[in-house]
Write an enzyme that holds these catalytic residues in place. Structure first.
Site, PDB file in Angstrom:
ATOM      1  N   SER A 132      13.329 -21.495  14.753  1.00  5.71           N
ATOM      2  CA  SER A 132      13.166 -22.518  13.534  1.00  5.71           C
ATOM      3  C   SER A 132      13.497 -22.156  12.121  1.00  5.71           C
ATOM      4  CB  SER A 132      11.537 -22.943  13.778  1.00  5.71           C
ATOM      5  OG  SER A 132      11.370 -24.044  12.773  1.00  5.71           O
ATOM      6  N   HIS A 133      12.690 -22.208  11.299  1.00  2.00           N
ATOM      7  CA  HIS A 133      12.961 -21.755   9.949  1.00  2.00           C
ATOM      8  C   HIS A 133      12.861 -20.155   9.596  1.00  2.00           C
ATOM      9  CE1 HIS A 133       8.911 -22.229  10.607  1.00  2.00           C
ATOM     10  NE2 HIS A 133       8.618 -21.285   9.691  1.00  2.00           N
ATOM     11  N   ASP A 154      15.846 -27.642   8.248  1.00  2.00           N
ATOM     12  CA  ASP A 154      15.729 -26.254   8.492  1.00  2.00           C
ATOM     13  C   ASP A 154      16.786 -25.829   9.675  1.00  2.00           C
ATOM     14  OD1 ASP A 154      14.500 -27.411  10.633  1.00  2.00           O
ATOM     15  OD2 ASP A 154      12.759 -25.767  10.927  1.00  2.00           O
ATOM     16  N   ASP A 158      16.501 -25.142  12.922  1.00  2.00           N
ATOM     17  CA  ASP A 158      16.553 -25.893  14.048  1.00  2.00           C
ATOM     18  C   ASP A 158      16.700 -27.314  13.920  1.00  2.00           C
ATOM     19  OD1 ASP A 158      13.930 -25.858  13.404  1.00  2.00           O
ATOM     20  OD2 ASP A 158      13.406 -26.198  15.502  1.00  2.00           O
ATOM     21  N   ASP A 218      14.321 -29.683  12.467  1.00  2.00           N
ATOM     22  CA  ASP A 218      13.287 -30.594  12.691  1.00  2.00           C
ATOM     23  C   ASP A 218      12.473 -30.863  11.369  1.00  2.00           C
ATOM     24  OD1 ASP A 218      12.249 -27.936  12.790  1.00  2.00           O
ATOM     25  OD2 ASP A 218      11.230 -27.966  14.830  1.00  2.00           O
ATOM     26  N   ARG A 219      12.631 -29.921  10.502  1.00  2.00           N
ATOM     27  CA  ARG A 219      11.951 -30.078   9.299  1.00  2.00           C
ATOM     28  C   ARG A 219      12.678 -30.825   8.221  1.00  2.00           C
ATOM     29  NH1 ARG A 219       8.328 -24.743   7.945  1.00  2.00           N
ATOM     30  NH2 ARG A 219       7.120 -24.639  10.030  1.00  2.00           N
ATOM     31  N   LYS A 269       9.328 -33.211  15.729  1.00  2.00           N
ATOM     32  CA  LYS A 269       9.597 -33.552  14.592  1.00  2.00           C
ATOM     33  C   LYS A 269      11.168 -33.604  14.301  1.00  2.00           C
ATOM     34  CE  LYS A 269       8.434 -29.080  12.634  1.00  2.00           C
ATOM     35  NZ  LYS A 269       7.260 -28.426  13.340  1.00  2.00           N
TER      36      LYS A 269
HETATM   37  C1  G1P Z   1       3.964 -23.659  11.135  1.00  5.69           C
HETATM   38  C2  G1P Z   1       3.590 -24.851  10.671  1.00  5.69           C
HETATM   39  C3  G1P Z   1       3.201 -25.880  11.544  1.00  5.69           C
HETATM   40  C4  G1P Z   1       4.572 -26.197  12.478  1.00  5.69           C
HETATM   41  C5  G1P Z   1       4.899 -24.907  13.025  1.00  5.69           C
HETATM   42  C6  G1P Z   1       6.319 -25.138  13.697  1.00  5.69           C
HETATM   43  O1  G1P Z   1       3.123 -23.152  11.849  1.00  5.69           O
HETATM   44  O2  G1P Z   1       2.463 -24.732   9.679  1.00  5.69           O
HETATM   45  O3  G1P Z   1       2.788 -26.974  11.033  1.00  5.69           O
HETATM   46  O4  G1P Z   1       4.244 -27.089  13.424  1.00  5.69           O
HETATM   47  O5  G1P Z   1       5.168 -24.108  11.799  1.00  5.69           O
HETATM   48  O6  G1P Z   1       7.368 -25.632  12.778  1.00  5.69           O
HETATM   49  P1  G1P Z   1       2.027 -21.898  11.698  1.00  5.69           P
HETATM   50  O7  G1P Z   1       2.978 -20.615  11.248  1.00  5.69           O
HETATM   51  O8  G1P Z   1       1.147 -22.362  10.485  1.00  5.69           O
HETATM   52  O9  G1P Z   1       1.386 -21.529  12.900  1.00  5.69           O
HETATM   53 ZN    ZN Z   2      11.878 -26.007  12.741  1.00  5.09          ZN
END
Ligand code: G1P
Ligand code: ZN
Length: 544
Positions: free
Chosen positions: A114-115, A278, A280, A282-283, A377
């Site tokens: 992801s990010h 982000d 991938d 999704d954000r 998302k």
């Molecule tokens: C974080 C975000 C959560 C999101 C997840 C994946 O998880 O807080 O809302 O679904 O990334 O993008 P966390 O690191 O808090 O467990």
């Molecule tokens: Zn992501």
């Protein structure tokens, strides 16, 4: 096809977190069979996929292509009938979800962290999504983990690498491997949901926007949809080339990491609309001129304006938000007379509600917004939703949000992250809070009084499954809240997240700067949890 059975031994750390298995890239590269163990454990946890379709793609980060070649061979050896792979190995997370659903695949692997930053010294990850296109529910992720604890072999085969650079089909034994255009199915879905003509007309009228691809997956999607399809001027999408190390950046669309975009939108003569996605895809982050829309407010605004958008013109079945997300959307749900569900953090909890037709829109404070069009998302979807609203309402981003607050009141909201703290100490801090939770009710904090405090647990209204220990809440009598939880997506140490919220109905007080408006609650959060004593930090690393 010659199936090869390769002996292997378990790793004790393959339990998927909030969103799949994430580790340092070197763990995947250097620990023998680390990826293979996880993939085989996934296959061994599933039933009935012989002859069916598997989707594979990732956000293009370092290690993406290698992992895809490995997974394709293993999928063939395990008996999948067809594997759909994004060209260049790319598929954004929402596009992967879209492809799984459209082609009725059995499931899919998304290669992403992801990010989290990418590169040989940064992070890599893998996540399994089920038939509905959504992240595997807890019972599957737990089964994968259990299998990974007793794995003895994995299956693969001898086969040439797939040509990921060309759309087309090849065979590995009985398995057809199809390299697909990673954008077209997704773009087609967006066209069905939004009024592309209205958005085109908006751009034609001279409306300007800036979209930051952050050198990650959404660059090509945004170029194709915003610039080519919707006629936004060339250059609307910045940092559009995906790079294996995301250009050395941290592809998290927030005010800290989307630096270039923030400079433009808070600088002289900014475009009318700013957005970012982000690693991938999704954000999303939504910005107006000199104006930041908190993700919780963004979800509420989308819900309140949904019927103005073709895909949602018949109204919403219901909405949902993760527990730490502000209650802004609850106000809208109340006004619309629909249910608002409160789920634990992580997208996997929304899937059942969508499959059962209980919700249409959902979101998280962590820059995630989505709907039942896919089961993830969706960053670009949120941006198009906003564009559609802007095109119809002909008001600025800020005016839309201000008007929203006038009508529903404002849920003033912030999240403070303390990144890279000592894991054992952070866990001690949480335990200490948990031990003292029962002493908090009725305690006065300034003019407020604590109504209750608990460790959030959730019973899925569809399948009855239970998730416990999802974050410590301190709820005040006026609806204000403080929530503490530890991140489940990090790969090093721990990240403490503190979420702070206060409801303000009085519109003369809506312009107060967020941190100032929440200052007493923030101070109380620090003292009650003894944040500095346990983490050694007096200030957060990131404020959103
Ligand atoms: C974080 C975000 C959560 C999101 C997840 C994946 O998880 O807080 O809302 O679904 O990334 O993008 P966390 O690191 O808090 O467990
Ligand atoms: Zn992501």
């Amino acid at each position: 096809m010659d199936i090869k059975t390769i002996a292997t031994t378990p790793y004790d750390d393959q339990r998927p977190g909030t969103s799949g298995l994430r580790k340092k890239t070197r763990v995947f590269l250097e620990k023998p069979n680390y990826l293979e163990n996880f993939v085989q454990s996934t296959f061994d946890s599933l039933e009935g996929f012989k002859g069916k379709t598997l989707v594979v793609g990732g956000d293009g980060r370092y290690g993406n292509k290698r992992a895809i070649q490995t997974i394709v061979r293993m999928a063939a050896a395990n008996g999948f009938g067809r594997v759909l792979v994004g060209k260049y190995g790319l598929l954004s997370t929402p596009a992967a979800s879209c492809v799984i659903r459209k082609y009725q695949a059995f499931g899919g692997f998304i290669l992403s962290a992801s990010h989290n930053p990418a590169g040989i010294d940064e992070d890599f990850g893998i996540k399994y999504n089920a038939t509905n296109g959504g992240p595997a529910p807890e019972k599957i992720t737990e089964a994968i983990y259990q299998h990974s604890q007793r794995i003895e072999r994995y299956l693969t085969c001898e086969a040439e690498d797939i040509h990921l650079e060309k759309v087309g089909s090849t065979q590995i034994g009985d398995t057809e491997v199809v390299v697909i255009n990673p954008i077209s199915d997704y773009a087609e879905l967006m066209q069905k949901l939004f009024d592309f003509d209205a958005i085109r007309a908006l751009f034609q009228s001279g409306f300007r926007m800036c979209f930051d691809g952050m050198h990650a997956i959404t660059g090509p999607y945004a170029k194709a949809i915003l610039e080519k399809e919707l006629g936004a001027p060339q250059g609307t999408v910045i940092n559009h080339m995906p790079r294996p190390d995301f250009g050395g950046g941290h592809p998290d669309p927030n005010l800290t990491y989307a630096e270039k975009l923030v400079k433009i939108m808070f600088g002289p003569k900014p475009p009318e609309f700013g957005a970012a996605s982000d690693g991938d895809g999704d954000r999303n982050m939504i910005l107006g001129q000199h104006f930041f829309v908190t993700p919780s407010d963004s979800l509420a605004v989308l819900a309140a304006n949904a019927t103005r958008v073709p895909g949602y013109k018949d109204g919403l079945a219901g909405v949902a938000r993760s527990m730490p997300t502000s209650a802004a959307v609850d106000q809208v749900a109340k006004a619309l007379g629909i249910t608002c569900y409160e789920t634990p953090t992580g997208w996997k909890f929304f899937g059942n509600l969508m499959d059962a037709g209980k919700i249409t829109l959902c979101g998280e404070e962590s820059f995630g917004t989505g709907s039942d069009h896919v089961r993830e998302k969706d960053g670009l979807w949120a941006v198009l939703f906003w564009l559609n609203i802007l095109a119809v309402r002909k008001m600025s981003v800020e005016a839309i949000v201000q008007e929203h607050w006038q009508k529903y009141g404002r849920n003033i909201y912030t999240r403070h992250d303390f990144e890279g703290v000592d894991k054992a100490r952070a866990e001690d801090m949480m335990q200490n809070l948990r031990n003292r939770m029962h002493t908090l009710p009725d305690r006065a904090v300034g003019t407020l009084r604590i109504a209750y405090s608990d460790d959030f647990s959730y019973t899925d209204p569809v399948d009855g499954s239970k998730a416990t220990g999802q974050g410590i809440r301190i709820q005040f009598n006026d609806g204000s809240r403080i929530v503490f939880r530890l991140s489940g997506t990090g790969t090093e140490g721990a990240t403490l997240r503190v979420y702070i919220e206060r409801y303000e109905a009085d519109s003369t007080k809506h312009q107060t700067e967020t941190q100032t408006a929440l200052k007493d609650l923030i101070a109380f959060a620090h003292s009650i949890a003894e944040i500095e004593k346990y983490t050694g930090r007096s200030k957060p690393t990131v404020i959103t």
